[in-house]
Design an enzyme around this catalytic site. Sequence first.
Site, PDB file in Angstrom:
ATOM      1  N   GLU A 250       0.821  -1.208   0.000  1.00 41.42           N
ATOM      2  CA  GLU A 250       0.000   0.000   0.000  1.00 41.42           C
ATOM      3  C   GLU A 250       0.861   1.267   0.000  1.00 41.42           C
ATOM      4  OE1 GLU A 250      -2.953  -0.362  -0.687  1.00 41.42           O
ATOM      5  OE2 GLU A 250      -3.175  -2.493  -0.241  1.00 41.42           O
TER       6      GLU A 250
ATOM      7  N   HIS B 107       1.755   2.113  -3.548  1.00 42.34           N
ATOM      8  CA  HIS B 107       0.667   2.845  -4.221  1.00 42.34           C
ATOM      9  C   HIS B 107       0.715   4.326  -3.852  1.00 42.34           C
ATOM     10  CE1 HIS B 107      -1.434  -0.473  -6.038  1.00 42.34           C
ATOM     11  NE2 HIS B 107      -1.738  -1.059  -4.899  1.00 42.34           N
TER      12      HIS B 107
END
Length: 266
Positions: free
Chosen positions: A59, A62
């Site tokens: 994450e 991202h």
Amino acid sequence: MTTVTRRSGDRSISPVFVGIAAVTAVTGWATWTGFAEQPGVAVFLFVTAAWIVSLCLHEYAHARTALHSGDISVGAKGYLTLNPLKYTHALLSIVLPVLFVIMGGIGLPGGAVFIERGRIRGRWRHSLISAAGPLTNVLFALVCTAPFWLDALDGVPQDFRFALAFLALLQVTAAILNFLPVPGLDGYGVIEPWLSYNVRRQVEPLAPFGLLIVFALLWIPSLNNAFFDMIDAILRGLGISDLDTACGYDLYRFWREASPVCSVSP
């Protein structure tokens, strides 16, 4: 003109992540040295903690890519702190992926970061943001399998080798599942900017159910066998045998009786 003030805490590594990384290090050491009376407990804690670390890095990748692509809001949302509790809901980000590992030995894609796509210009940037997460799983898998494909297993304890093999399996399954071009998964995010408006509008309602559809399909025996045959083939190409991953999963589920095949493996 809008001025954005960056707080120092927006990009500081979270103590939560530091704690998880510490658990990974300590239990990895216990697995390597055989310090624990029950090696399966050490393997369980090591693989679970390392899996959560990989979810955080997924994450973070991202968010970091989005930051450099124009979405400066990710810092204020806590996405750059590596705190797993900042990535949507703790149930979806941590609990559910860990449960899937325990129940089925499969790497379920974890939480999600909400990117303000309107701040980002260029289709390639949108695609790269979506690809950054699963590419992190690919990198993690390469690190886990390095002793195997580098033929550097001399001196590596058996339990640690099995743990690495199982952790690599989780990373490979997570990467492949994430790269599927299914609405709601990163693979669809990679191709979405290149689709027409009408196509995007038609498939958008499927996004909340994309992952459920994938797992429903995996319940079909023929598809399940084909999927795991592909995973096994990739791992074999990286030097990991089916026995390594099977024994890693066997050790991970320490509450079950150990397979005699694994206990006598060289």
